[in-house]
Design a protein around this motif. Structure first.
Motif, short mmCIF file in Angstrom:
data_model
loop_
_atom_site.label_atom_id
_atom_site.label_comp_id
_atom_site.label_asym_id
_atom_site.label_seq_id
_atom_site.Cartn_x
_atom_site.Cartn_y
_atom_site.Cartn_z
N GLY A 56 0.78 -1.22 0.00
CA GLY A 56 0.00 0.00 0.00
C GLY A 56 0.82 1.28 0.00
O GLY A 56 0.32 2.34 0.34
N ARG A 191 -2.30 -2.87 3.71
CA ARG A 191 -3.24 -2.04 2.95
C ARG A 191 -4.52 -1.78 3.72
O ARG A 191 -5.22 -0.82 3.44
CB ARG A 191 -3.60 -2.72 1.63
CG ARG A 191 -2.59 -2.51 0.56
CD ARG A 191 -2.98 -3.32 -0.64
NE ARG A 191 -4.12 -2.74 -1.32
CZ ARG A 191 -4.00 -1.96 -2.37
NH1 ARG A 191 -2.82 -1.68 -2.85
NH2 ARG A 191 -5.06 -1.46 -2.95
N GLY A 192 -4.84 -2.66 4.64
CA GLY A 192 -6.08 -2.49 5.40
C GLY A 192 -5.93 -1.50 6.55
O GLY A 192 -6.80 -1.42 7.40
N GLY A 193 -4.84 -0.76 6.57
CA GLY A 193 -4.62 0.16 7.69
C GLY A 193 -3.91 -0.56 8.80
O GLY A 193 -3.85 -1.80 8.83
N SER A 194 -3.37 0.21 9.73
CA SER A 194 -2.49 -0.42 10.71
C SER A 194 -3.22 -0.95 11.93
O SER A 194 -2.71 -1.82 12.63
CB SER A 194 -1.42 0.58 11.14
OG SER A 194 -2.04 1.73 11.65
N VAL A 195 -4.44 -0.50 12.21
CA VAL A 195 -5.09 -0.84 13.48
C VAL A 195 -5.29 -2.34 13.63
O VAL A 195 -4.90 -2.94 14.63
CB VAL A 195 -6.42 -0.08 13.64
CG1 VAL A 195 -7.16 -0.56 14.88
CG2 VAL A 195 -6.17 1.41 13.74
N LYS A 429 -12.77 -5.58 10.04
CA LYS A 429 -11.48 -5.24 9.44
C LYS A 429 -10.77 -6.50 8.98
O LYS A 429 -9.81 -6.94 9.58
CB LYS A 429 -10.60 -4.49 10.44
CG LYS A 429 -11.04 -3.07 10.76
CD LYS A 429 -10.05 -2.41 11.69
CE LYS A 429 -10.54 -1.09 12.25
NZ LYS A 429 -10.53 0.00 11.26
N MET A 431 -9.05 -8.43 5.43
CA MET A 431 -8.54 -8.05 4.11
C MET A 431 -9.40 -8.77 3.07
O MET A 431 -9.31 -9.99 2.94
CB MET A 431 -7.08 -8.46 3.96
CG MET A 431 -6.13 -7.67 4.83
SD MET A 431 -6.23 -5.89 4.51
CE MET A 431 -5.61 -5.83 2.84
#
Lengths: 592, 347
Positions: A56, A191-195, A429, A431
């Motif tokens: 990402g 890519r799904g964000g870090s959280v 959340k 992927m």
């Protein structure tokens, strides 16, 4: 396994085709040269695929890393008399070190700031290469020795073609191995964000840095080869425009697929050659007019096929093999669960303020071993914020949160995860493009540690098999086995929520935090979920759950904590809470 | 370095800074309204200068042809893409506005070019040719991607830049041009000579910034643009045509780019690819200001201009290296100042 077999033979065929091409007498030399360049560019494009499509992160400055590899070997061979082979470690070390330094600063940039940063260093290094006297300024360095094996020098296009494609083959295999591993799944989750990734123990900053350096090393290798194929280096092939062309290759080929990088490199290289033949004649002047077509192509791909062209090609091929699951693999080590009744989680005057807004107002509660505690309250009561305080997503403004007697309110999310606290999210959340199995396996990320090198060399198969078997067992436990190999995005929302529970269980948690697990579930699914929770409790796990479905909450929990406007207004057994006048007023409004 | 040189460098810095300020403000505007990081802005700078140069030479600038082609392409593609929502009236409007008008303009330019009507006419013609290209490019490249993530829009913007760069080479060749100044005179100011063109630049920049301020604060259209910048959905709900504001923002950006090019044309030699670096420095300013504040952008632009002119004196070869390396610490600082929000989610 028939699919796997045909996919493998297809790959073998592709390798054979690449290998046989130069042997055919009717193939002109020029094609072979072009084929060599496709290989060189493929290396860079594969790196960009990992960086952009998988990690990402978008880079327009990749050409600069090609430059580092090329200039390193050019300087060492012409000024110090090194053999071209001997410079590879130096070229890689120079590129890797630069990438590490740049990466430490830039990969933490969020969103569009990162590509802007890559433009900045893309330009900076172009002018730097072009202004250093020792590197020959804008004229560069010429007279590099060609590669040679003993007395045979690889000047001939056909000879060096094999060298290049051998390197490409190695790069493809290493990259695909890497993606299909514990570290690779962590990268693909970026890519799904870090959280979500951090919540399962993934050090996302480190994962980004690894991808960044790996992509740069591929580019550096390409530069090392390029320098001795061209036998000269100058700044212009390493400038920003080249960086943009590399990105076009990755975007066009399909930025989520390793072989998409090779496809993109092939299309762009052939197209560029053709356009450089045709356009100047058409326009009646010399110049790099192909940029006109490339630019339009870039926009068109983004508008019409954002996944690139590789997925179209894949539809024509047999489906890729399913990931093998060996349930016989030795189970992963289990965590010792705390004793029943012991304090597992204690919040003491936990407080979270956003400016003037007090989202969580000095809330205290406790979760004991083998107990299911419900956190309920009207919308906006501060339930999810409390979750985020416990899991380290948000730092508490004041107060203490202890887990098994140890303070965790200052720990980052991934450290808390490693201690044995797993969670699900109110907004799923997962992927979407990864299979359910791969998504769930991320849950076990912190339970064993095979690293990058062992993944690339496939030395991680034993721990990998144990990890995958664990994921498969948890999927079976929640009843989604039939969907195991489907992309997570293709499941119904209720199933995705259940999948999140499987992922959380994969962490082998002592404390499980569920954020509205029953939302969107059908009646039967809710009953199954209730059974699962009871069973987990019977096994000794502790659960803290936020839920709006009161029937469900009353049925499964031992203890309830009621929040309203960030403040705890009551706690007690479900039976006590259901008749508590304060709670009734909060939910139903005052009875005047 | 003595005081005279310092003054001279400062003058240079202020002039460059003024241009970067204009460009930076336009970038902030386009980003706020459409979320597009408008990299091709620089091409408008180069084309502004080079279109005037072509007209001065009595030739037909390639940009006149491009406008006609872009109009035709936009109309055709829009008819195809939105064939379900097309009516005779809509098609008629597009035929007149996007096809007939640009071709009429092209005819006019071809007819009038050899007559050499003077600088004022050249400037006017240049603006009339370049400003409509902004909205046309928006319709062709970005409107179909209006809901895409910022990153995708950014890559598309780079694609547009790449295309326009090549087109610039086709239209104007690899040769550089330096235009006739508006007023060819200099006057002493303290120990140094100041060119009239420099004064022009500073005055026009200030006027334009004031005009933009008045536009955003005093007019309904300006307020609509600001509303779109704050919240696209909200703006749409209260009846602001979001697409139209996107086009408007691109028109303003094209105009500001072209004006900047026209202004600096007489001061420095402009090549087909000069715009990119000039535009990027406007960017550096816009980013220092967090792609959000207009006054801060202008201030940062002045800083970039100064840094550039002084580093040109001390280490002329490394001028670009210094300016662009500055961006990285700024980005890091900005990235952390923006906080850790999960804005990378896509797919």
């Amino acid at each position: 396994m028939a699919a796997a077999g045909s996919s493998f033979s297809l790959r073998l065929f592709a390798v054979a085709a690449v290998a046989v091409l130069p042997l055919l007498p009717f193939v002109p030399d020029f094609w072979i040269t072009l084929g060599g360049y496709i290989g060189l560019y493929s290396l860079v494009a594969i790196g960009l695929v990992l960086l952009t499509g998988v990690g990402g992160m978008t880079s327009f400055g990749q050409a600069a890393f090609v430059g580092f590899g090329a200039y390193a070997t050019a300087a060492l061979t012409t000024k110090f008399g090194f053999s071209p082979w001997a410079t590879l470690p130096f070229a890689l070390a120079a590129t890797g070190l630069m990438a590490l330094l740049i990466g430490l600063v830039t990969v933490k940039l969020s969103g569009h700031y990162l590509p802007l940063g890559t433009i900045a260093w893309g330009i900076s290094f172009f002018y730097l290469f072009g202004n250093i006297e020792w590197l020959g300024r804008f004229d560069g360095i010429s007279g590099l020795p060609p590669f040679s094996i003993g007395p045979i020098s690889l000047i001939d296009a056909r000879a060096v073609y094999y060298l290049i494609w051998l390197v490409v083959l190695v790069a493809v295999v290493l990259s695909e191995n890497l993606l299909d591993s514990r570290v690779g799944r962590a990268m693909r989750a970026l890519r799904g964000g870090s959280v979500a990734a951090e919540a399962f123990g993934v050090d996302t900053a480190r994962a980004k840095l690894i991808v960044f350096v790996y992509a740069a090393l591929l580019a550096g290798t390409s530069g090392w080869l390029y320098a001795h194929v061209q036998r000269a280096v100058s700044p212009s092939p390493f400038g920003l425009n080249a960086g943009i062309e590399y990105l076009l290759m990755a975007v066009l080929g399909g930025s989520g697929f390793v072989l998409g990088g090779v496809l993109g490199a092939a299309i762009v290289t052939v197209l560029k050659d053709q356009l450089q033949n045709i356009l100047p004649k058409l326009i009646g002047a010399d110049g790099n007019f192909e940029t006109i077509v490339f630019g339009i192509l870039m926009v068109a791909v983004l508008q019409l096929a954002r996944q690139g062209l590789w997925p179209f090609l894949m539809r024509l091929l047999p489906p890729s093999p399913q990931k093998a699951v060996e349930l016989s693999a030795e189970p992963l080590e289990r965590r010792r669960l705390p004793e029943r009744g012991m304090a597992v989680l204690e919040a003491e005057k936990a407080r979270k303020q956003f400016g003037g807004l007090v989202a969580v107002n000095d809330v205290s509660f406790m979760v004991k071993g083998g107990e299911i505690v419900g956190l309920i309250g009207p919308n906006g009561a501060g339930k999810s914020t409390t979750f985020n305080l416990v899991t380290g997503v948000l730092p508490a403004t004041s107060g203490e949160i202890r887990y098994m007697g140890r303070r965790i309110d200052a720990l980052p999310a991934r450290k808390i995860a490693e201690l044995g606290i797993a969670r699900t999210f109110q907004h799923v959340k997962l992927m979407p493009s990864m299979t359910l199995l791969e998504n769930v396996a991320i849950g076990a990320h912190s339970r064993n540690r095979p690293g990058v090198i062992s993944a690339m060399l496939r030395l991680d198969r034993l721990p990998e098999a144990r990890l995958i078997a664990e994921a498969a067992r948890q999927i079976e436990r929640v009843g989604l086995t039939e969907h195991m190999h489907k992309p997570a995005g293709s499941l119904a929302l209720g199933q995705q929520r259940i999948a999140e529970i499987a992922r959380a269980l994969c962490l082998d948690p002592a404390l499980l935090l569920l954020d509205e697990p029953a939302a969107g579930l059908r009646f039967n699914e809710k009953q199954q979920l209730a059974e699962l929770l009871s069973q987990l409790r019977a096994d000794g796990m502790s659960v803290l759950l936020v839920e709006h479905d009161m029937d469900f909450v009353m049925k499964v929990t031992n203890h309830l904590v009621v929040l309203d406007f960030g403040t705890k207004i009551a706690e007690g057994t479900p039976a006590e809470i259901s008749v508590n006048p304060v709670v009734l007023e909060a939910y139903l409004g005052g009875v005047e | 370095m003595n005081a005279t040189i310092a003054l001279f460098l400062a003058q240079d810095g202020i002039i460059n800074g003024a241009i970067y300020a204009l460009l930076g403000v336009a970038l902030v505007l386009v980003f706020a309204v459409t979320r597009v990081i408008f990299v091709p802005q620089g091409e408008f700078v180069a084309w502004g200068a080079l279109t005037v140069a072509a007209l001065e030479a009595g030739t037909v600038p390639g940009t006149a042809w491009l406008l006609a082609v872009l109009g035709l392409a936009a109309a055709l593609l829009e008819v195809v893409r939105e064939r379900h929502a097309m009516s005779v009236a809509k098609v008629a409007v597009m035929v007149v506005r996007d096809v007939a008008l640009p071709f009429a303009l092209l005819g006019l330019v071809i007819w009038a070019a050899p007559m050499r009507l003077g600088l004022a006419v050249y400037v006017l013609v240049t603006l009339v040719l370049l400003v409509p290209m902004g909205p046309l490019i928006y319709r062709l490249a970005f409107q179909p991607l209006a809901d895409a993530p910022v990153l995708v829009l950014f890559i598309a913007a780079i694609g547009v830049h790449f295309s326009l760069l090549g087109l610039g080479l086709v239209f104007f060749g690899a040769e550089g041009f330096r235009n006739t100044p508006f007023l060819d005179m200099s006057f002493p100011l303290g120990p140094m000579m100041v060119k009239a063109q420099s004064v022009w630049i500073v005055v026009v920049t200030l006027l334009l910034l004031a005009a933009l301020y008045a536009f955003f604060e005093r007019t309904l259209l300006g307020k609509a643009l600001r509303a779109t910048a704050v919240n696209r959905l909200g703006a749409r709900l209260v009846g602001i045509p979001v697409r139209a504001t996107g086009r408007m923002a691109f028109a303003l950006a094209a105009a500001i780019g072209a004006v900047s090019g026209i202004l600096i044309g007489p001061l420095t030699t402009i090549y087909y690819d000069s715009g990119f670096l000039i535009g990027l420095k406007g960017f550096v300013a816009a980013i220092i200001a967090g792609l959000a504040s207009y006054p801060l952008t202008a201030l940062a632009a002045l800083l970039v201009g100064m840094l550039e002119s002084f580093s040109a004196f001390f280490a002329s070869a490394f001028k670009e290296v210094i300016v662009f390396s500055l961006l990285i610490p700024v980005l890091v600082w900005r990235s952390f100042a923006a906080g850790h929000h999960d804005d990378e989610e896509e797919e």
